[in-house]
Structure formats: C-alpha cells, structure tokens
Design an enzyme around this catalytic site. Structure first.
Site, PDB file in Angstrom:
ATOM      1  N   ILE A 131       0.750  -1.226   0.038  1.00  0.00           N
ATOM      2  CA  ILE A 131       0.038  -0.008   0.072  1.00  0.00           C
ATOM      3  C   ILE A 131       0.927   1.322  -0.087  1.00  0.00           C
ATOM      4  O   ILE A 131       0.182   2.438  -0.100  1.00  0.00           O
ATOM      5  CB  ILE A 131      -1.051  -0.013   1.363  1.00  0.00           C
ATOM      6  CG1 ILE A 131      -0.229  -0.106   2.534  1.00  0.00           C
ATOM      7  CG2 ILE A 131      -1.986  -1.140   0.997  1.00  0.00           C
ATOM      8  CD1 ILE A 131      -1.097  -0.048   3.573  1.00  0.00           C
ATOM      9  N   GLY A 135      11.441   6.264   1.820  1.00  0.00           N
ATOM     10  CA  GLY A 135      12.929   5.956   1.516  1.00  0.00           C
ATOM     11  C   GLY A 135      13.247   4.968   2.567  1.00  0.00           C
ATOM     12  O   GLY A 135      14.335   4.221   2.350  1.00  0.00           O
ATOM     13  N   MET A 136      12.563   4.774   3.711  1.00  0.00           N
ATOM     14  CA  MET A 136      13.080   3.858   4.613  1.00  0.00           C
ATOM     15  C   MET A 136      12.434   2.539   5.056  1.00  0.00           C
ATOM     16  O   MET A 136      12.909   1.532   5.257  1.00  0.00           O
ATOM     17  CB  MET A 136      13.105   4.500   6.226  1.00  0.00           C
ATOM     18  CG  MET A 136      14.013   5.524   6.331  1.00  0.00           C
ATOM     19  SD  MET A 136      13.980   6.447   7.835  1.00  0.00           S
ATOM     20  CE  MET A 136      14.444   4.927   8.886  1.00  0.00           C
ATOM     21  N   VAL A 139       4.997  -0.419   3.107  1.00  0.00           N
ATOM     22  CA  VAL A 139       4.075  -0.676   4.001  1.00  0.00           C
ATOM     23  C   VAL A 139       2.944  -1.676   3.232  1.00  0.00           C
ATOM     24  O   VAL A 139       2.781  -1.356   1.908  1.00  0.00           O
ATOM     25  CB  VAL A 139       3.285   0.573   4.315  1.00  0.00           C
ATOM     26  CG1 VAL A 139       2.129   0.143   5.075  1.00  0.00           C
ATOM     27  CG2 VAL A 139       4.321   1.497   5.022  1.00  0.00           C
ATOM     28  N   LYS A 154       4.680  -2.587   8.475  1.00  0.00           N
ATOM     29  CA  LYS A 154       5.907  -1.645   7.978  1.00  0.00           C
ATOM     30  C   LYS A 154       7.182  -2.418   7.827  1.00  0.00           C
ATOM     31  O   LYS A 154       7.691  -2.754   9.014  1.00  0.00           O
ATOM     32  CB  LYS A 154       5.772  -0.456   8.779  1.00  0.00           C
ATOM     33  CG  LYS A 154       6.799   0.712   8.243  1.00  0.00           C
ATOM     34  CD  LYS A 154       6.700   1.736   9.342  1.00  0.00           C
ATOM     35  CE  LYS A 154       7.650   2.993   8.949  1.00  0.00           C
ATOM     36  NZ  LYS A 154       7.495   3.901   9.731  1.00  0.00           N
ATOM     37  N   ASP A 251       8.498  15.267  14.053  1.00  0.00           N
ATOM     38  CA  ASP A 251       8.139  15.436  12.681  1.00  0.00           C
ATOM     39  C   ASP A 251       6.930  15.269  12.101  1.00  0.00           C
ATOM     40  O   ASP A 251       6.290  14.657  11.694  1.00  0.00           O
ATOM     41  CB  ASP A 251       8.825  13.944  12.388  1.00  0.00           C
ATOM     42  CG  ASP A 251       9.028  13.925  10.591  1.00  0.00           C
ATOM     43  OD1 ASP A 251       9.179  14.895  10.249  1.00  0.00           O
ATOM     44  OD2 ASP A 251       9.106  12.756  10.052  1.00  0.00           O
TER      45      ASP A 251
END
Length: 276
Positions: A131, A135-136, A139, A154, A251
């Site tokens: 979905i 960058g990391m 999901v 994730k 963040d």
C-alpha cells in the site's frame, strides 16, 4: 560485483539432480547460470501441486535462507546445470557492505511478499497488498487471521536495517508507539524480526494522510482545520506527558497525519521521536 562474485561458489548438477529438497531448512540460495531447472511446488495432500520451469538468471532458495523456514518445493535439474550459490553468512556480509545489494534484496522481498505464489506472510499475518513505500520502509496491508481484522505492516528496507543507528531508530519507534494508547495515535501491535529485516505490525486505519488530502481536494474548511488541530493537540499533549520525561514526535507534517472517512485524525510515524 567483485565482492559478490568472490562470495559465490560454482556448483554443477547433472540432469535429475536435486538442487533443493522440499522439507529441509535452506542454508544457501542459488542463481542459475546455465541450464534449466524444474520447480515442483509441494502440497501435503496432493503431492506436487504445481510445476514451474526456470532458466538462467533465476534466483531460488533465497526465502528459506532468509527466514530459516523449511523449503516448500523440490528444485530439479532438467539438464546439466551450473549454479552460483551463496550461503547465509556471506549473504548478510554483502548486505552490510553494499547498499546496492541490499536494495536488490528489498525489491525482491517486496515482490515475493505479494505475488500469487510468493511468501505472503509475516509471522501469523497474511499479506494482501502493498500500500505504500518511502525512503526507509515499505508498507503492506495484511490480515490477522486470529482476530479477523486488517493490519498494516511496515517493513524496514534492508539497506536501512544494515545500519545500526537507523535500526535503533526503527526499534525506538516501535517501542515508543507501543506505549501510546490514545484514540488519535496509531497503535502498534508488535514487532517481528524476519527475512533479514524488521517489521512493525500496526492497526490499519482506513483513510488518507493530510498531504494526499490536500493534493486531491485542496485546502480544508475552517471547521475542519480546527478539528484537526484540536485532535493533534490532544495526541501531542498525551505523548508529552507519558512516562517520566514525555515523548516529543519531532516530525509533525501532513504526511504523518492520517484522516479516516469520518474525519477523525490519527498521528503516526514516531521514527525520530525522543524524550522531552
């Protein structure tokens, strides 16, 4: 390329030889260099459920090597075959040394987790679709078969999982969110080590993040804006007062705030959060 080639071993098989045997735990993967192989996918009730022919360039045995799970198929040489093998220890060393190799592994895993005859599971959870990707991490949507509910999974990309400092942040996110029990914060259910990386299992929230909403529908109405700010403030106040020191998200941005179809707000992605 030199390091990868230097870590591999040339193995030769004659027609009829087994490269991989169903039911045993794999300790290495193969890349078919020359010749053809036949993959016999096993079925406990029917014996051989499916046969697949593969040629040069095919990668086989990598999932069992990564997971430690038993192999689910026999792989047989249809002709004389030359294969390059890579054992688990060398594999992990290459991931740590070369980001491009780790990137290739994440792409392979991303495919294997959702394709029809792929892995399609992490722990007890059954993968249904990819979905999103950042960058990391990547999901996935999945189903918890025990509680019959949707969850979000994730997966930390392998090139990130090979970096101790980033892995520490990922672990921190799971531990922090696991403590947060608030209606305006996405709940973490558990963390799983699998396939040479880490997975965070989270509640699945239907809806879109605020960045997607703004791009699709434009600015919010004043009443909507007030509701969003109010619910975010509640979530942040709760996090800031949690434990001895409290937690600061660090963040806050539209992409990290998700809105469900009823307009309720949930804060997510505590990857760089820290104590107050």
């Amino acid at each position: 390329i030199v390091d990868i080639a230097g870590s591999m071993t040339n193995e030769s098989f004659i027609s009829g030889d087994l490269l991989i045997k169903r039911g045993v735990s794999g300790t290495k993967m193969y890349i078919v260099w020359a010749g053809d192989v036949l993959v016999e996918v096993g079925d406990d009730r029917r014996g051989v459920a499916k046969e697949i022919s593969l040629r040069r360039g095919a990668v086989i045995g990598e999932i069992s090597m990564l997971s430690g799970k038993k192999l689910t198929a026999n792989v047989i040489a249809k002709s004389n075959v030359i294969a390059l093998s890579l054992n688990r220890e060398s594999f992990h060393k290459l991931i740590r040394q070369h980001e491009s190799f780790a990137n290739a592994l994440s792409e392979l895993m991303s495919t294997r987790l959702v394709e029809e005859n792929g892995i399609r599971e992490v722990g007890k959870y059954k993968i249904t679709a990819k979905i999103g990707e950042g960058g990391m991490s990547i999901v996935y949507n999945a189903i918890d078969p025990e509680l019959e509910r949707d969850v979000a999974i994730k997966m930390l990309k392998h090139q990130i999982a090979s970096r101790p400092e980033v892995l520490a942040n990922f672990n921190q996110e799971a531990k922090i969110i696991a403590q947060l029990k608030h209606p305006n914060i996405v709940n973490v259910l558990e963390m799983i080590d699998a396939y040479s990386t880490r997975f965070i299992i989270m509640e699945k929230v239907d809806g879109i993040n605020l960045r997607q909403y703004l791009k699709k529908y434009g600015v919010f109405q004043p009443a909507q804006t007030c509701k969003i700010i109010k619910e975010l403030a509640k979530a942040l106040e709760y996090a800031h007062k949690l434990g001895e020191k409290g937690i600061i998200h660090r963040d806050i941005k539209p992409a990290n705030v998700i809105m469900d179809p009823q307009g309720n707000i949930k804060l997510m992605d505590f990857g760089i959060a820290g104590p107050a």
